[in-house]
Design a protein around this motif. Structure first.
Motif, PDB file in Angstrom:
ATOM      1  N   GLY A 117     -15.414  28.272  21.059  1.00  9.41           N
ATOM      2  CA  GLY A 117     -15.585  27.463  19.856  1.00  9.41           C
ATOM      3  C   GLY A 117     -14.750  26.201  19.885  1.00  9.41           C
ATOM      4  N   PHE A 118     -13.489  26.325  20.318  1.00  8.05           N
ATOM      5  CA  PHE A 118     -12.602  25.157  20.367  1.00  8.05           C
ATOM      6  C   PHE A 118     -13.124  24.117  21.355  1.00  8.05           C
ATOM      7  N   VAL A 119     -13.548  24.579  22.519  1.00  9.71           N
ATOM      8  CA  VAL A 119     -14.074  23.653  23.530  1.00  9.71           C
ATOM      9  C   VAL A 119     -15.368  23.000  23.034  1.00  9.71           C
ATOM     10  N   LEU A 120     -16.261  23.786  22.441  1.00 11.48           N
ATOM     11  CA  LEU A 120     -17.546  23.265  21.976  1.00 11.48           C
ATOM     12  C   LEU A 120     -17.396  22.306  20.795  1.00 11.48           C
ATOM     13  N   SER A 121     -16.297  22.413  20.055  1.00  7.55           N
ATOM     14  CA  SER A 121     -16.109  21.534  18.891  1.00  7.55           C
ATOM     15  C   SER A 121     -15.988  20.074  19.295  1.00  7.55           C
ATOM     16  N   GLY A 122     -15.373  19.831  20.465  1.00  7.99           N
ATOM     17  CA  GLY A 122     -15.175  18.455  20.907  1.00  7.99           C
ATOM     18  C   GLY A 122     -14.126  17.710  20.106  1.00  7.99           C
ATOM     19  N   PHE A 123     -13.326  18.428  19.329  1.00 10.38           N
ATOM     20  CA  PHE A 123     -12.338  17.765  18.481  1.00 10.38           C
ATOM     21  C   PHE A 123     -11.228  17.113  19.307  1.00 10.38           C
ATOM     22  N   LYS A 124     -10.589  16.114  18.713  1.00 13.38           N
ATOM     23  CA  LYS A 124      -9.573  15.327  19.414  1.00 13.38           C
ATOM     24  C   LYS A 124      -8.264  16.096  19.610  1.00 13.38           C
ATOM     25  N   ASN A 125      -8.037  17.083  18.749  1.00 14.27           N
ATOM     26  CA  ASN A 125      -6.763  17.800  18.790  1.00 14.27           C
ATOM     27  C   ASN A 125      -6.492  18.410  20.161  1.00 14.27           C
ATOM     28  N   ASP A 126      -5.269  18.238  20.647  1.00 11.21           N
ATOM     29  CA  ASP A 126      -4.881  18.888  21.898  1.00 11.21           C
ATOM     30  C   ASP A 126      -4.437  20.329  21.666  1.00 11.21           C
ATOM     31  N   ILE A 127      -4.114  20.667  20.411  1.00 15.14           N
ATOM     32  CA  ILE A 127      -3.657  22.019  20.091  1.00 15.14           C
ATOM     33  C   ILE A 127      -4.519  22.579  18.965  1.00 15.14           C
ATOM     34  N   PHE A 128      -4.527  23.914  18.862  1.00 13.74           N
ATOM     35  CA  PHE A 128      -5.275  24.545  17.785  1.00 13.74           C
ATOM     36  C   PHE A 128      -4.492  25.720  17.237  1.00 13.74           C
ATOM     37  N   THR A 129      -4.853  26.129  16.030  1.00 10.50           N
ATOM     38  CA  THR A 129      -4.266  27.306  15.386  1.00 10.50           C
ATOM     39  C   THR A 129      -5.392  28.287  15.094  1.00 10.50           C
ATOM     40  N   PHE A 130      -5.218  29.518  15.574  1.00  6.76           N
ATOM     41  CA  PHE A 130      -6.236  30.543  15.349  1.00  6.76           C
ATOM     42  C   PHE A 130      -5.840  31.382  14.144  1.00  6.76           C
ATOM     43  N   ILE A 131      -6.723  31.439  13.169  1.00  8.76           N
ATOM     44  CA  ILE A 131      -6.473  32.187  11.935  1.00  8.76           C
ATOM     45  C   ILE A 131      -7.107  33.568  11.978  1.00  8.76           C
ATOM     46  N   GLY A 132      -8.256  33.679  12.640  1.00  7.16           N
ATOM     47  CA  GLY A 132      -9.000  34.936  12.642  1.00  7.16           C
ATOM     48  C   GLY A 132      -9.874  35.022  11.404  1.00  7.16           C
ATOM     49  N   PHE A 133     -10.154  36.239  10.941  1.00  8.61           N
ATOM     50  CA  PHE A 133     -10.927  36.417   9.714  1.00  8.61           C
ATOM     51  C   PHE A 133     -10.037  36.144   8.506  1.00  8.61           C
ATOM     52  N   LEU A 134     -10.552  35.409   7.543  1.00 12.83           N
ATOM     53  CA  LEU A 134      -9.803  35.146   6.313  1.00 12.83           C
ATOM     54  C   LEU A 134      -9.737  36.421   5.470  1.00 12.83           C
ATOM     55  N   PRO A 135      -8.716  36.544   4.602  1.00  9.08           N
ATOM     56  CA  PRO A 135      -8.624  37.727   3.738  1.00  9.08           C
ATOM     57  C   PRO A 135      -9.881  37.879   2.869  1.00  9.08           C
ATOM     58  N   ARG A 136     -10.236  39.102   2.576  1.00  7.94           N
ATOM     59  CA  ARG A 136     -11.423  39.341   1.750  1.00  7.94           C
ATOM     60  C   ARG A 136     -11.145  39.060   0.274  1.00  7.94           C
ATOM     61  N   ASN A 137      -9.915  39.301  -0.156  1.00  5.94           N
ATOM     62  CA  ASN A 137      -9.537  39.031  -1.533  1.00  5.94           C
ATOM     63  C   ASN A 137      -9.586  37.519  -1.788  1.00  5.94           C
ATOM     64  N   THR A 138     -10.314  37.118  -2.824  1.00  5.14           N
ATOM     65  CA  THR A 138     -10.534  35.687  -3.088  1.00  5.14           C
ATOM     66  C   THR A 138      -9.226  34.938  -3.309  1.00  5.14           C
ATOM     67  N   LYS A 139      -8.300  35.526  -4.056  1.00  7.51           N
ATOM     68  CA  LYS A 139      -7.029  34.866  -4.322  1.00  7.51           C
ATOM     69  C   LYS A 139      -6.242  34.652  -3.026  1.00  7.51           C
ATOM     70  N   LYS A 140      -6.159  35.702  -2.205  1.00  7.56           N
ATOM     71  CA  LYS A 140      -5.433  35.591  -0.936  1.00  7.56           C
ATOM     72  C   LYS A 140      -6.142  34.628   0.013  1.00  7.56           C
ATOM     73  N   MET A 141      -7.462  34.620  -0.071  1.00  6.21           N
ATOM     74  CA  MET A 141      -8.249  33.712   0.770  1.00  6.21           C
ATOM     75  C   MET A 141      -7.924  32.256   0.425  1.00  6.21           C
ATOM     76  N   LYS A 142      -7.883  31.949  -0.862  1.00  3.72           N
ATOM     77  CA  LYS A 142      -7.554  30.586  -1.303  1.00  3.72           C
ATOM     78  C   LYS A 142      -6.139  30.201  -0.892  1.00  3.72           C
ATOM     79  N   GLU A 143      -5.215  31.147  -0.992  1.00  2.00           N
ATOM     80  CA  GLU A 143      -3.829  30.887  -0.596  1.00  2.00           C
ATOM     81  C   GLU A 143      -3.741  30.591   0.900  1.00  2.00           C
ATOM     82  N   THR A 144      -4.498  31.358   1.697  1.00  2.00           N
ATOM     83  CA  THR A 144      -4.506  31.150   3.150  1.00  2.00           C
ATOM     84  C   THR A 144      -5.074  29.774   3.499  1.00  2.00           C
ATOM     85  N   ILE A 145      -6.149  29.389   2.817  1.00  2.00           N
ATOM     86  CA  ILE A 145      -6.767  28.084   3.084  1.00  2.00           C
ATOM     87  C   ILE A 145      -5.817  26.947   2.711  1.00  2.00           C
ATOM     88  N   LYS A 146      -5.038  27.119   1.661  1.00  2.00           N
ATOM     89  CA  LYS A 146      -4.050  26.088   1.293  1.00  2.00           C
ATOM     90  C   LYS A 146      -2.985  25.946   2.377  1.00  2.00           C
TER      91      LYS A 146
END
Length: 279
Positions: A117-146
């Motif tokens: 996915g990172f290679v196919l994105s073609g993004f300029k970033n030399d580094i990436f952060t892998f989050i995995g699956f976001l939390p299922r709980n909506t509140k925790k999900m919003k907190e993670t996205i922030k």
């Protein structure tokens, strides 16, 4: 005394190393996330071994027996349904226990959706952060996205089909509708699908379609201060603007200069020198 951790194909059944097949054939017991899923790949390569279902709901029950067996010379191989065990899949608990027991952990490299996915994105970033699956709980999900928004790298998440549109809308609210995004589906399979555009465009793209399969999502999240504005950056911007907006060379140069505070003559000369390769 070794635990073998083996990456398996994420889509195309042939995406596995020779050594991985050899180790699986030499094993005594194969730990599988889902034995039914793993059997398809194992049967394809003529591998017939004892299989034990090993997943997040039973790993604590099995771990003592597995460690005891390995210490007694039983050859265990750990695989997941697809990709690398321990990457958004079971495996970390057993691996950490083996490390604590001074059991060697031998990881055999192979397919991993986040790398594709990172290679196919073609993004300029030399580094990436892998989050995995976001939390299922909506509140925790919003907190993670922030928290993700404050991490100025390419951001990679996995998502299930039934949550895709909800996740994209939450990403739009936090990152903005014009943030660039890559979404990959069915990677390495015959009907691989790759979307590149803005978050708003991705929502429009997937809203009217049947959403199936698991997704890899890459978000381009960077500060311009952290990006080196060199010739490669300028040319990448030129390609991207031409692909997305179909701008003339003059319009394209103007856009690049205004967005990155660059001198028009330098950018124009650079583009003209490469123009025969671009247009």
């Amino acid at each position: 005394m070794v635990l073998y951790v083996v990456a398996t194909p994420i889509g195309n059944i042939k995406d596995i190393t020779y050594r991985a097949v050899e180790i699986l054939k030499e094993s005594d017991i194969i730990l599988c996330e889902d034995t039914r899923c793993s059997l398809k790949m194992l049967n394809y390569y003529g591998i017939r071994k004892k299989l034990i279902s090993y997943h997040k709901f039973n790993e604590y029950k099995l771990i003592d027996k597995i460690i005891e067996d390995i210490l007694n010379g039983v050859k265990y191989v750990l695989i997941s349904d697809a990709g690398m065990p321990g990457i958004s899949d079971p495996g970390k608990i057993l691996i950490n226990r083996c490390i604590g027991e001074n059991i060697k952990v031998d990881v055999l490299p192979g397919a991993c959706a986040l790398i594709n996915g990172f290679v196919l994105s073609g993004f300029k970033n030399d580094i990436f952060t892998f989050i995995g699956f976001l939390p299922r709980n909506t509140k925790k999900m919003k907190e993670t996205i922030k928290l993700m928004k404050e991490t100025y790298t390419a951001l990679i998440i996995y998502e299930a089909p039934h949550r895709l549109l909800n996740t994209l809308n939450l990403l739009k609210n936090e990152f903005g509708e014009n943030t660039k995004i890559y979404i990959g589906r069915e990677l390495t399979k015959l009907f691989e699908e790759n979307f590149r555009g803005t978050i708003e465009e991705s929502i429009c793209y997937f809203e009217g379609s049947k959403i199936r399969g698991e997704f890899v999502i890459c978000i381009e999240n960077y500060k311009k201060d952290n990006i080196q504005i060199d010739d490669d950056f300028i040319l990448n911007e030129f390609y991207e603007n031409k692909r997305r907006f179909n701008l003339t060379t003059k319009e394209n140069v103007k856009k690049i200069c205004e967005e990155n505070n660059l001198k028009k003559n330098y950018v124009y000369d650079l583009i003209i020198n490469r123009i025969d390769k671009i247009e």
